[in-house]
Design a protein around this motif. Structure first.
Motif, PDB file in Angstrom:
ATOM      1  N   PRO A  63      -0.913   1.058   3.575  1.00  0.00           N
ATOM      2  CA  PRO A  63      -1.776   1.158   2.397  1.00  0.00           C
ATOM      3  C   PRO A  63      -1.694  -0.043   1.460  1.00  0.00           C
ATOM      4  N   TYR A 187      -4.057   9.825   4.329  1.00  0.00           N
ATOM      5  CA  TYR A 187      -4.398   8.625   3.561  1.00  0.00           C
ATOM      6  C   TYR A 187      -5.858   8.237   3.801  1.00  0.00           C
ATOM      7  N   HIS A 191      -8.762   7.646   1.175  1.00  0.00           N
ATOM      8  CA  HIS A 191      -9.319   6.285   1.208  1.00  0.00           C
ATOM      9  C   HIS A 191     -10.836   6.317   1.379  1.00  0.00           C
TER      10      HIS A 191
END
Length: 366
Positions: A63, A187, A191
């Protein structure tokens, strides 16, 4: 089975300004577990922990290589006005630091992630909303397919997911620091919401300005995100200040005193299917502030060499974002063309650039 050491390629000519610190960061990233290839764009410059202007492929999702402004990108909207006098139009720009009320009628779409904070605002740093004129057209046919011709007016909007992406990154780093995503699927879900939010925000910014200038709202002819991770070929392609370059039209931003270039991107695997997203900084903000106070006055920075007007009440930001703090956009575009990553379509020349409203200043002595 461990992967061989990741490769690093910087797509810049020998006369291009590429800081050694930025190249060093590319090699630091290449040393991470699972990295395959790091492609540095001609606008490459150092960032916080990872280079800006780079596309980085890996079998592992990191990330921090995308950063906090997930979904940041640049969109181009056609706009029709009877007369384009920069000073008069600058006075009509709305205060894009004041968030929209989702119940106010302008927001018709569902808000990704339900994140309403900062909705319809441009943000600081290098973000902007710009009224520009199409200048030189290099490919009439391609421009015509986009509905553009020399002399046409466009809104160029550069903004991202505001505090949304920062919240997503912070949730990761508080637990894992700069390490990989423990749950890539979770994630990516967050995102993807931030990427959609950034695109929606660019549309809302363009609509706010069109309304204020008495023009019809329009859909973008270009909208490319340059801070994101893409699942590709079974791995992860991280882009930090690099735009998708696999058959896309991309607006590569110049500075507030120079043209920008709309290009047809056709970058292959060696460049991680990516192109530059802008001119790229050649000075840190601190250096730009220190040097700018010697070289420029506030008024010089509010009226640019191309005759455009910069709406920016924050004097410090004016100096930090001075055109001289950036690389030459012509050099960046030349490198993309020379390396067969993109083809010039047209330029856009600034008329009015909005950075932040008047009265929002951090004053500096000049």
């Amino acid at each position: 089975m461990p992967h061989p050491k990741a490769t690093v390629t910087v797509f810049a000519g020998p006369s291009s300004w590429i800081e050694s610190d930025a190249v060093a960061q590319c090699h630091q990233v290449a040393a991470l577990d699972g990295m395959l290839h790091v492609a540095g764009m001609p606008d490459l410059h150092p960032g916080k922990g990872a280079p800006i202007g780079a596309a980085m492929s890996s079998t592992v999702l990191y990330p921090f290589l995308v950063g906090s402004d997930i979904g940041c990108g640049i969109a181009v909207f056609p706009i029709r006005l009877k007369r384009a006098v920069p000073e008069k139009l600058a006075a009509k720009f709305p205060d894009l630091d004041v968030p929209l009320d989702p119940a106010g009628g302008l927001v018709e779409d569902e808000i990704p992630g339900g994140h309403t904070e900062g909705l319809g605002t441009v943000g600081r740093g290098n973000h902007f909303v710009e009224l520009a004129k199409v200048g030189t057209v290099f490919d009439d046919g391609h421009a015509a397919r986009l509905g553009l011709a020399a002399g046409d007016l466009v809104l160029v909007v550069h903004s991202g997911s505001r505090g949304f992406g920062e919240r997503i990154l912070r949730a990761h780093t508080e637990v894992h620091g700069a390490g990989p995503a423990a749950d890539p699927a979770a994630y990516l879900a967050a995102h993807d919401d931030a990427v959609r939010w950034g695109s929606l925000n660019r549309r809302l910014l363009a609509a706010r300005v069109a309304d204020a200038l008495g023009a019809q709202r329009a859909e973008p002819v270009v909208d490319q995100c340059h801070n994101l991770v893409e699942v590709r070929d079974g791995g992860y392609l991280h882009r930090k200040g690099a735009a998708p370059g696999d058959g896309r039209d991309v607006l590569v931003a110049g500075t507030r005193g120079t043209p920008s270039y709309l290009v047809a991107a056709h970058a292959g695997a060696a460049a991680n299917h990516s192109v530059a997203h802008g001119a790229g900084r050649k000075m840190s903000r601190a250096d730009a502030l220190r040097r700018g106070k010697v070289k420029h006055t506030v008024e010089e920075l509010r009226r640019t060499p191309v005759g455009s007007y910069v709406v920016c009440g924050d004097r410090q930001l004016l100096f930090e974002e001075a055109p001289t703090a950036y690389k030459r956009i012509e050099q960046v575009i030349g490198d993309l063309v020379d390396h067969d990553l993109a083809t010039r379509v047209l330029t856009t020349v600034p008329l009015v650039t909005y950075k932040t409203a008047a009265g929002k200043e951090r004053r500096v002595s000049t």
